[in-house]
Design a protein around this motif. Structure first.
Motif, PDB file in Angstrom:
ATOM      1  N   LYS A   1       0.833  -1.215   0.000  1.00  0.00           N
ATOM      2  CA  LYS A   1       0.000   0.000   0.000  1.00  0.00           C
ATOM      3  C   LYS A   1       0.864   1.259   0.000  1.00  0.00           C
ATOM      4  CE  LYS A   1      -4.149  -1.952   2.106  1.00  0.00           C
ATOM      5  NZ  LYS A   1      -3.758  -3.357   2.225  1.00  0.00           N
ATOM      6  N   LEU A   2       1.868   1.301  -0.847  1.00  0.00           N
ATOM      7  CA  LEU A   2       2.757   2.455  -0.921  1.00  0.00           C
ATOM      8  C   LEU A   2       2.044   3.613  -1.607  1.00  0.00           C
ATOM      9  CD1 LEU A   2       6.236   1.037  -2.038  1.00  0.00           C
ATOM     10  CD2 LEU A   2       5.525   1.801   0.227  1.00  0.00           C
ATOM     11  N   THR A   3       2.124   4.795  -1.015  1.00  0.00           N
ATOM     12  CA  THR A   3       1.523   5.967  -1.655  1.00  0.00           C
ATOM     13  C   THR A   3       2.502   6.526  -2.681  1.00  0.00           C
ATOM     14  OG1 THR A   3       2.479   7.442  -0.034  1.00  0.00           O
ATOM     15  CG2 THR A   3       0.276   6.573   0.469  1.00  0.00           C
ATOM     16  N   LEU A   4       1.998   7.441  -3.512  1.00  0.00           N
ATOM     17  CA  LEU A   4       2.850   8.069  -4.526  1.00  0.00           C
ATOM     18  C   LEU A   4       4.035   8.756  -3.847  1.00  0.00           C
ATOM     19  CD1 LEU A   4       3.105   8.633  -7.515  1.00  0.00           C
ATOM     20  CD2 LEU A   4       1.591  10.591  -7.261  1.00  0.00           C
ATOM     21  N   LYS A   5       3.752   9.418  -2.738  1.00  0.00           N
ATOM     22  CA  LYS A   5       4.802  10.146  -2.011  1.00  0.00           C
ATOM     23  C   LYS A   5       5.877   9.180  -1.511  1.00  0.00           C
ATOM     24  CE  LYS A   5       4.955  14.087   0.993  1.00  0.00           C
ATOM     25  NZ  LYS A   5       5.580  13.936   2.210  1.00  0.00           N
ATOM     26  N   GLU A   6       5.434   8.046  -1.005  1.00  0.00           N
ATOM     27  CA  GLU A   6       6.411   7.065  -0.487  1.00  0.00           C
ATOM     28  C   GLU A   6       7.276   6.493  -1.611  1.00  0.00           C
ATOM     29  OE1 GLU A   6       4.066   5.310   3.442  1.00  0.00           O
ATOM     30  OE2 GLU A   6       3.433   4.687   1.429  1.00  0.00           O
ATOM     31  N   ILE A   7       6.640   6.283  -2.773  1.00  0.00           N
ATOM     32  CA  ILE A   7       7.407   5.752  -3.912  1.00  0.00           C
ATOM     33  C   ILE A   7       8.477   6.768  -4.331  1.00  0.00           C
ATOM     34  CG2 ILE A   7       7.239   5.065  -6.343  1.00  0.00           C
ATOM     35  CD1 ILE A   7       4.406   4.043  -5.708  1.00  0.00           C
ATOM     36  N   ILE A   8       8.053   8.028  -4.424  1.00  0.00           N
ATOM     37  CA  ILE A   8       9.003   9.087  -4.827  1.00  0.00           C
ATOM     38  C   ILE A   8      10.149   9.152  -3.816  1.00  0.00           C
ATOM     39  CG2 ILE A   8       9.253  11.587  -5.225  1.00  0.00           C
ATOM     40  CD1 ILE A   8       7.631  10.015  -7.369  1.00  0.00           C
ATOM     41  N   SER A   9       9.795   9.076  -2.562  1.00  0.00           N
ATOM     42  CA  SER A   9      10.813   9.178  -1.517  1.00  0.00           C
ATOM     43  C   SER A   9      11.815   8.008  -1.613  1.00  0.00           C
ATOM     44  CB  SER A   9      10.057   9.211  -0.195  1.00  0.00           C
ATOM     45  OG  SER A   9      10.907   9.095   0.830  1.00  0.00           O
ATOM     46  N   LYS A  10      11.307   6.811  -1.908  1.00  0.00           N
ATOM     47  CA  LYS A  10      12.201   5.644  -2.061  1.00  0.00           C
ATOM     48  C   LYS A  10      13.152   5.839  -3.240  1.00  0.00           C
ATOM     49  CE  LYS A  10       9.763   1.652  -0.148  1.00  0.00           C
ATOM     50  NZ  LYS A  10      10.817   0.856   0.429  1.00  0.00           N
ATOM     51  N   ILE A  11      12.599   6.323  -4.358  1.00  0.00           N
ATOM     52  CA  ILE A  11      13.463   6.521  -5.534  1.00  0.00           C
ATOM     53  C   ILE A  11      14.535   7.567  -5.204  1.00  0.00           C
ATOM     54  CG2 ILE A  11      13.547   7.210  -7.983  1.00  0.00           C
ATOM     55  CD1 ILE A  11      10.596   6.343  -8.214  1.00  0.00           C
ATOM     56  N   CYS A  12      14.112   8.649  -4.555  1.00  0.00           N
ATOM     57  CA  CYS A  12      15.068   9.715  -4.224  1.00  0.00           C
ATOM     58  C   CYS A  12      16.152   9.188  -3.274  1.00  0.00           C
ATOM     59  CB  CYS A  12      14.349  10.900  -3.592  1.00  0.00           C
ATOM     60  SG  CYS A  12      13.306  11.736  -4.792  1.00  0.00           S
ATOM     61  N   ASP A  13      15.765   8.329  -2.346  1.00  0.00           N
ATOM     62  CA  ASP A  13      16.773   7.748  -1.439  1.00  0.00           C
ATOM     63  C   ASP A  13      17.797   6.959  -2.257  1.00  0.00           C
ATOM     64  OD1 ASP A  13      15.361   8.863   0.580  1.00  0.00           O
ATOM     65  OD2 ASP A  13      14.452   6.982   1.310  1.00  0.00           O
ATOM     66  N   GLY A  14      17.296   6.233  -3.271  1.00  0.00           N
ATOM     67  CA  GLY A  14      18.193   5.455  -4.136  1.00  0.00           C
ATOM     68  C   GLY A  14      19.136   6.376  -4.903  1.00  0.00           C
ATOM     69  N   VAL A  15      18.585   7.460  -5.434  1.00  0.00           N
ATOM     70  CA  VAL A  15      19.397   8.427  -6.194  1.00  0.00           C
ATOM     71  C   VAL A  15      20.482   9.002  -5.271  1.00  0.00           C
ATOM     72  CG1 VAL A  15      19.330  10.681  -7.366  1.00  0.00           C
ATOM     73  CG2 VAL A  15      17.539   8.983  -7.803  1.00  0.00           C
ATOM     74  N   GLN A  16      20.084   9.290  -4.051  1.00  0.00           N
ATOM     75  CA  GLN A  16      21.044   9.865  -3.091  1.00  0.00           C
ATOM     76  C   GLN A  16      22.134   8.865  -2.716  1.00  0.00           C
ATOM     77  OE1 GLN A  16      18.393  12.473  -0.508  1.00  0.00           O
ATOM     78  NE2 GLN A  16      20.389  12.687   0.490  1.00  0.00           N
ATOM     79  N   ALA A  17      21.729   7.598  -2.520  1.00  0.00           N
ATOM     80  CA  ALA A  17      22.712   6.565  -2.148  1.00  0.00           C
ATOM     81  C   ALA A  17      23.725   6.410  -3.284  1.00  0.00           C
ATOM     82  CB  ALA A  17      21.994   5.239  -1.897  1.00  0.00           C
ATOM     83  N   ARG A  18      23.261   6.524  -4.525  1.00  0.00           N
ATOM     84  CA  ARG A  18      24.183   6.409  -5.667  1.00  0.00           C
ATOM     85  C   ARG A  18      25.069   7.655  -5.759  1.00  0.00           C
ATOM     86  NH1 ARG A  18      23.620   2.764  -9.452  1.00  0.00           N
ATOM     87  NH2 ARG A  18      24.121   4.194 -11.174  1.00  0.00           N
ATOM     88  N   ALA A  19      24.475   8.813  -5.464  1.00  0.00           N
ATOM     89  CA  ALA A  19      25.269  10.052  -5.514  1.00  0.00           C
ATOM     90  C   ALA A  19      26.409   9.981  -4.490  1.00  0.00           C
ATOM     91  CB  ALA A  19      24.366  11.242  -5.236  1.00  0.00           C
ATOM     92  N   ALA A  20      26.140   9.328  -3.369  1.00  0.00           N
ATOM     93  CA  ALA A  20      27.183   9.194  -2.333  1.00  0.00           C
ATOM     94  C   ALA A  20      28.373   8.394  -2.884  1.00  0.00           C
ATOM     95  CB  ALA A  20      26.600   8.514  -1.103  1.00  0.00           C
ATOM     96  N   GLN A  21      28.114   7.627  -3.954  1.00  0.00           N
ATOM     97  CA  GLN A  21      29.211   6.875  -4.597  1.00  0.00           C
ATOM     98  C   GLN A  21      29.640   7.559  -5.899  1.00  0.00           C
ATOM     99  OE1 GLN A  21      28.337   2.762  -5.242  1.00  0.00           O
ATOM    100  NE2 GLN A  21      28.002   2.330  -3.074  1.00  0.00           N
ATOM    101  N   GLU A  22      29.280   8.830  -5.999  1.00  0.00           N
ATOM    102  CA  GLU A  22      29.636   9.606  -7.205  1.00  0.00           C
ATOM    103  C   GLU A  22      28.976   9.078  -8.476  1.00  0.00           C
ATOM    104  OE1 GLU A  22      31.578  12.524  -7.494  1.00  0.00           O
ATOM    105  OE2 GLU A  22      31.216  12.491  -5.341  1.00  0.00           O
ATOM    106  N   LYS A  23      27.801   8.465  -8.327  1.00  0.00           N
ATOM    107  CA  LYS A  23      27.091   7.988  -9.516  1.00  0.00           C
ATOM    108  C   LYS A  23      25.872   8.886  -9.754  1.00  0.00           C
ATOM    109  CE  LYS A  23      28.570   3.224  -9.113  1.00  0.00           C
ATOM    110  NZ  LYS A  23      28.295   1.905  -8.581  1.00  0.00           N
ATOM    111  N   TYR A  24      25.841   9.499 -10.936  1.00  0.00           N
ATOM    112  CA  TYR A  24      24.742  10.413 -11.243  1.00  0.00           C
ATOM    113  C   TYR A  24      23.905   9.934 -12.424  1.00  0.00           C
ATOM    114  CZ  TYR A  24      26.976  13.244  -7.819  1.00  0.00           C
ATOM    115  OH  TYR A  24      27.487  13.672  -6.624  1.00  0.00           O
ATOM    116  N   HIS A  25      23.960   8.666 -12.642  1.00  0.00           N
ATOM    117  CA  HIS A  25      23.158   8.071 -13.701  1.00  0.00           C
ATOM    118  C   HIS A  25      22.432   6.860 -13.090  1.00  0.00           C
ATOM    119  CE1 HIS A  25      26.659   5.464 -13.423  1.00  0.00           C
ATOM    120  NE2 HIS A  25      25.835   4.498 -13.832  1.00  0.00           N
TER     121      HIS A  25
END
Ligand SMILES: O=P(O)(O)OC[C@H]1O[C@](O)(CO)[C@@H](O)[C@@H]1O
Length: 620
Positions: free
Chosen positions: A295-319
């Motif tokens: 039962k994930l809301t749209l907001k929760e999905i966006i937040s999960k994706i953003c967390d993933g983007v941030q975790a990759r950025a911490a490894q210098e990955k921007y793609h």
């Protein structure tokens, strides 16, 4: 009815197409030769036994028929010189295009001509509308020559995937009577096969001699259950999409600057997304089924994706590459509720422009929060099953838009200190749907075509052709027919187990099994996919060489050998029946119950009499 004059015309084939036209699908031993042994199994009930009474009431003529197995004839039968009477059959593309569909027609044709050269196969030009208007083309070797092992449905074409209203059913019946058809083969997915069941019932009710048989052909892979392992076209579409996704992955890692948001077709279920994810291994995958379950809301999905983007950025990955299923939008609880409201207004014939003003206050708030392009797409006229047109809703763009907004916000608030987020969106659907079919789909469709003919020759009505053991080579496939009613269920309005089923029985799309092995494999690899750029390059479809026999991962990891095991299960039940008696020890009972639980689903659908005994063992 206006007809495209180019349908069914001989095509000029390219070198590759000519080579493909020479591919001769192999037949399992039981389908080789003129004679075949038809064995009837136990009578069936339905996939959801709580709906059995409702299905029985709606389908008094066709409910409860037995499973049918097609077997290699014994020596004497094989040597006998059978005279099969000629038959007349019609075939129609009812569902959406799916690679391999042409080979069903070829299979039916070859099987008919093997039995009797006087048999006639008629194709309906223009799909269901051609059926209603009695527009036919006689299938001949010549007519087929440009379409063997070829993609598309352009031999006969298709129109609306619906044989549903009283007028449509009556028109279909009058065509079948006019043409004096012994059989009608309906090619399509869940909706077409539900319609096939209804047609079979109506024909039986009106003493119309035409028997109706359905074939599971759909790229979605969602006509999958205890009987049917996969659908024709799924393999090809997953291979083409996986190649495209993996190309995007390599492009993304090369420049390191874009996040690609990829949506793949597959309608309400996420089988295509799951298979493509396993084949190409993008960074993130979101399946509709997991969102609905959690039962994930749209907001929760966006937040999960953003967390993933941030975790990759911490490894210098921007793609990165994010894969979503077409049906995701409907699986998000608040979006589902909004779409339901829109659907009801559509069904009440409210004009598109007036729908927004008639939404409930909370739905209005959500609707207004969405970007204008999504609002427009949500309002589009409905699909043939009265639901939203999922292919037309750019969910990948919605996610990209909201993720960008959230990443900018995080940046502003100092929570994210990487490079600016940048995205590119893709929808892979139509590109794959018209592909040259893989060997697997060519062979599967051709085999199903043969089975259809044997179903009709046996005088069976309201059945679907299917094969099992398909993770093995074709010579080990088993061939059978299941009553369409055995795959039906009735929707419940609430998801609670006690909720009463309401509505009409139909064949529903099967969701991805979140308890299944394929999904477990995906979850096991998810963190590595996210951070390690574990991209895999399956490449284009191979027609020759070692890659030509590669089958869908999701087909090969799941153990679906139900039919082959049924005898074993029945023997097992017999043994349990002998040791579990009133007064037996608790340990014996517990052991029997735990080992039985894995087989109960199979027994439930395969055999009503056995299922009736299950409550004795307290397994529900
Ligand atoms: O846009 P069309 O051709 O009407 O069909 C799109 C639909 O058909 C399918 O390709 C097959 O059911 C779905 O995945 C998709 O939603």
């Amino acid at each position: 009815m206006s007809m495209n004059a180019d349908l069914g015309k001989p095509r000029e084939l390219t070198g590759l197409q000519k080579r493909r036209a020479l591919h001769q699908p192999e037949l399992p031993p039981c389908l080789q030769g003129k004679a075949i042994r038809v064995e009837f199994g136990d009578s069936t009930t339905t996939i959801d036994p709580t709906c059995a009474n409702m299905v029985a009431q709606e389908f008094p003529n066709t409910f409860g028929q037995p499973l049918v197995h097609f077997l290699k004839p014994n020596k004497m039968d094989a040597q006998a010189n059978y005279e099969h009477p000629p038959i007349r059959v019609g075939v129609v593309f009812s569902g959406r295009q799916s690679p391999g569909g042409h080979n069903v027609i070829w299979g039916v044709y070859d099987a008919m001509k093997t039995q009797n050269l006087q048999s006639v196969l008629l194709g309906f030009i223009g799909g269901t509308e051609g059926l209603f208007a009695n527009q036919t083309l006689e299938i001949t070797d010549d007519a087929l020559s440009a379409y063997r092992n070829q993609g598309g449905f352009d031999f006969l074409g298709r129109t609306v995937d619906q044989i549903h209203t009283t007028e449509q059913v009556n028109a279909a019946m009058s065509t079948c009577c006019d043409l004096d058809l012994d059989g009608l083969v309906i090619i399509g997915g869940v909706t077409s096969n539900s319609d096939a069941a209804q047609l079979a019932e109506t024909f039986a009710n009106h003493n119309c001699k035409t028997k109706v048989v359905g074939v599971p052909v759909s790229l979605n892979g969602d006509l999958k259950n205890q009987f049917v392992e996969t659908t024709v076209g799924f393999d090809t579409v997953c291979k083409v999409n996986s190649q495209l996704i993996s190309n995007v992955c390599l492009d993304a890692i090369s420049a390191g600057k874009y996040y690609h948001f990829v949506r793949v077709m597959g309608w309400k279920a996420s089988h295509v997304a799951l298979e493509c994810a396993l084949q190409s291994q993008p960074n993130m995958v979101i399946l509709g089924e997991e969102v609905a379950f959690s039962k994930l809301t749209l907001k929760e999905i966006i937040s999960k994706i953003c967390d993933g983007v941030q975790a990759r950025a911490a490894q210098e990955k921007y793609h990165g590459v994010l894969l979503i299923s077409e049906g995701l939008i409907e699986s998000i609880p608040e979006m589902f509720a909004l779409i339901q409201e829109i659907n009801i207004l559509h069904s009440n014939k409210v004009p598109e422009n007036n729908i927004p003003s008639q939404l409930s206050p909370w739905a209005t708030a959500l609707y207004n929060y969405l970007p204008p392009f999504i609002r427009r797409e949500l309002l589009l006229h409905q699909d043939s099953d009265n639901s939203a047109q999922l292919s037309q809703i750019d969910t990948e763009q919605l996610l990209a838009h909201l993720v960008e907004a959230e990443m900018n916000k995080r940046m502003k608030e100092g929570k994210y200190i990487g490079r600016k987020f940048s995205s590119v969106c893709h929808f892979f659907g139509y590109q794959a749907r018209g592909s040259l079919p893989s060997n697997f789909d060519c062979d599967y469709a051709y085999v199903l075509g043969h089975i259809c003919m044997h179903i009709l020759a046996a005088g069976l009505n309201g059945y679907m052709a299917f094969a099992t053991n398909m993770k093995e080579p074709t010579n080990k496939w088993r061939c059978a027919a299941v009553p369409l009613t055995a795959m039906m269920s009735v929707k419940r309005h609430s998801r609670s187990p006690g909720a009463v089923p309401t509505g009409k029985p139909v064949i529903h799309p099967s969701p991805v099994d979140l308890q299944g092995k394929a999904y477990a494999l995906l979850r096991e690899k998810a963190s590595s996919f996210l951070l390690d750029d574990f991209y895999r390059t399956p490449g284009g479809i191979q027609f020759d060489g070692s890659g030509a026999d590669v089958k869908p991962i999701t087909l090969t990891v799941e153990d679906q050998d139900y039919l082959g095991d049924i005898k074993l299960l029945q023997d097992y039940l017999e043994k349990v029946r002998n040791i579990v008696k009133p007064g037996c020890s608790r340990e014996i009972l517990k052991a029997a119950i735990s080992s039985m639980s894995s087989v109960k689903d199979v027994l439930k659908v395969m055999s009503a009499p056995f299922y009736a005994e299950l409550p004795l063992f307290n397994l529900n």
